[in-house]
Design a protein around this motif. Sequence first.
Motif, PDB file in Angstrom:
ATOM      1  N   ALA A 180       3.970   3.179   2.535  1.00  0.00           N
ATOM      2  CA  ALA A 180       4.022   3.800   1.197  1.00  0.00           C
ATOM      3  C   ALA A 180       4.775   5.122   1.244  1.00  0.00           C
ATOM      4  O   ALA A 180       5.613   5.409   0.378  1.00  0.00           O
ATOM      5  CB  ALA A 180       2.610   4.014   0.668  1.00  0.00           C
ATOM      6  N   ASN A 181       4.503   5.930   2.261  1.00  0.00           N
ATOM      7  CA  ASN A 181       5.211   7.209   2.386  1.00  0.00           C
ATOM      8  C   ASN A 181       6.711   7.014   2.538  1.00  0.00           C
ATOM      9  O   ASN A 181       7.511   7.776   1.985  1.00  0.00           O
ATOM     10  CB  ASN A 181       4.668   7.998   3.582  1.00  0.00           C
ATOM     11  N   SER A 182       7.105   5.994   3.271  1.00  0.00           N
ATOM     12  CA  SER A 182       8.533   5.757   3.511  1.00  0.00           C
ATOM     13  C   SER A 182       9.254   5.258   2.261  1.00  0.00           C
ATOM     14  O   SER A 182      10.478   5.329   2.182  1.00  0.00           O
ATOM     15  CB  SER A 182       8.716   4.741   4.645  1.00  0.00           C
ATOM     16  N   LEU A 183       8.493   4.759   1.276  1.00  0.00           N
ATOM     17  CA  LEU A 183       9.089   4.195   0.063  1.00  0.00           C
ATOM     18  C   LEU A 183       8.976   5.121  -1.153  1.00  0.00           C
ATOM     19  O   LEU A 183       9.404   4.752  -2.246  1.00  0.00           O
ATOM     20  CB  LEU A 183       8.414   2.854  -0.269  1.00  0.00           C
ATOM     21  N   LYS A 199      -7.216   4.841   0.577  1.00  0.00           N
ATOM     22  CA  LYS A 199      -8.654   4.683   0.399  1.00  0.00           C
ATOM     23  C   LYS A 199      -9.025   3.215   0.152  1.00  0.00           C
ATOM     24  O   LYS A 199     -10.069   2.743   0.597  1.00  0.00           O
ATOM     25  CB  LYS A 199      -9.112   5.557  -0.773  1.00  0.00           C
ATOM     26  N   SER A 200      -8.171   2.488  -0.570  1.00  0.00           N
ATOM     27  CA  SER A 200      -8.480   1.119  -0.990  1.00  0.00           C
ATOM     28  C   SER A 200      -8.199   0.071   0.085  1.00  0.00           C
ATOM     29  O   SER A 200      -8.830  -0.990   0.103  1.00  0.00           O
ATOM     30  CB  SER A 200      -7.661   0.765  -2.243  1.00  0.00           C
ATOM     31  N   GLU A 215      -6.689  -5.222  -6.758  1.00  0.00           N
ATOM     32  CA  GLU A 215      -5.341  -5.794  -6.621  1.00  0.00           C
ATOM     33  C   GLU A 215      -5.088  -6.246  -5.185  1.00  0.00           C
ATOM     34  O   GLU A 215      -4.580  -7.352  -4.948  1.00  0.00           O
ATOM     35  CB  GLU A 215      -4.289  -4.749  -6.996  1.00  0.00           C
ATOM     36  N   ILE A 216      -5.428  -5.388  -4.245  1.00  0.00           N
ATOM     37  CA  ILE A 216      -5.174  -5.690  -2.832  1.00  0.00           C
ATOM     38  C   ILE A 216      -6.009  -6.877  -2.377  1.00  0.00           C
ATOM     39  O   ILE A 216      -5.504  -7.809  -1.724  1.00  0.00           O
ATOM     40  CB  ILE A 216      -5.461  -4.445  -1.970  1.00  0.00           C
ATOM     41  N   SER A 235       0.720  -2.598  -4.592  1.00  0.00           N
ATOM     42  CA  SER A 235      -0.336  -2.357  -3.601  1.00  0.00           C
ATOM     43  C   SER A 235      -0.546  -3.578  -2.709  1.00  0.00           C
ATOM     44  O   SER A 235      -0.709  -3.456  -1.488  1.00  0.00           O
ATOM     45  CB  SER A 235      -1.643  -1.993  -4.311  1.00  0.00           C
ATOM     46  N   ALA A 236      -0.532  -4.760  -3.305  1.00  0.00           N
ATOM     47  CA  ALA A 236      -0.745  -5.991  -2.549  1.00  0.00           C
ATOM     48  C   ALA A 236       0.452  -6.322  -1.671  1.00  0.00           C
ATOM     49  O   ALA A 236       0.301  -6.853  -0.566  1.00  0.00           O
ATOM     50  CB  ALA A 236      -1.029  -7.148  -3.508  1.00  0.00           C
TER      51      ALA A 236
END
Length: 380
Positions: A189-192, A212-213, A273-274, A299-300
């Motif tokens: 996520a950080n890289s995107l 967290k999720s 969602e995940i 997220s998924a």
Amino acid sequence: MNEVLEKSTILVVDDSSDNLSLISGLLKDLYRLKVANNGEKAIKIAQADKKPDLILLDVMMPGLSGYEVCQALKADPSTRDIPIIFLTAMTGADDEKKGFELGGSDYITKPISPPIVLARVKTQLQNKAAADFLRDQNAYLEKEVSERTKEVMAIQDVTILSMASLAETRDSDTGNHIRRTQYYVLALANSLQAHPRFSEYLTERNVRMLFKSAPLHDIGKVGIPDRILLKPGKLDPDEFEIMKTHTTLGRDALANAEKSLGIDVEFLKMAKEIAYSHQEKWDGSGYPEGIGGDDIPISARLMAVADVYDALISRRIYKDGMPHEKACGIILEGGGSHFDPDMVDAFMKIHEEFKEIAQRYADGDSDLEQKVKYIGQAKT
């Protein structure tokens, strides 16, 4: 309030000794006094540890003028809240206007009227006492809110990890799987975050929610029978159909938990969602709904990359872990079919970070031995 005012300290600043004597004589029986006969000394006294509660400030002084002293004190965070009353022979409207513009609280012209000075000093001290009380109350409330928020967040995190660990105790996956996938998702996520397709979604807040999720992605496995969940070999078609229901079971369990609270919980939206969609594939061949492309929640999609990578490199009872390089090759090959191709590109740029996370949270042989023992007990 009168007791508070009687303990107040007033700094009187004037280059005239006669004026200092006059003002001091007027105030000394009511307040503690400090005096300064120039601007430089006034600033030094005001910035000391024991600060005055009010400053009576002459304007026309050699060296620094009263205006310059006021400007310096208002620019300093440690003294900017001290009220300043200008006490001056400058009677022009522009002079008074300048005093207020610089941050003065009041403006009294000489020659002074003692009752007027006493009344205005008392008013400013009362105003400061009230302001100080409000600041203290606000600071206290902010601290309390911060502490309660930390407590709630800690309870939330412990609850999430406990729920996720409950699912893991029934699974043949290795013990640190949930921790590894959590950090994989964070890294990806950080890289995107700067990517035009994802920047609007991957805010700092949402990235924290994703982290967290993520541990709840397989929470639905709690509802899968042991004979299927703990089977050491490949599942037959009927068994696989049952295994696939863990996505719906997980989503529904989280939805029911949220419903029981009676409010929408932000991080549970991502968790749902995940849990429900992390087995979907970019080309629409996944489950439970067979959706594809951008219809799959971001997220998924992130979890899909993390989950598959960890499954490939991790040792299981029925297989050895795959080398990192080979796992990367499979992820790369799955871009555009199994995975979002842009996410695969991002993964390939940071794959060494995935490798480091895997090594940091590696499972030992004892973890696998415990799983073997658990499965053996479940079968007897």
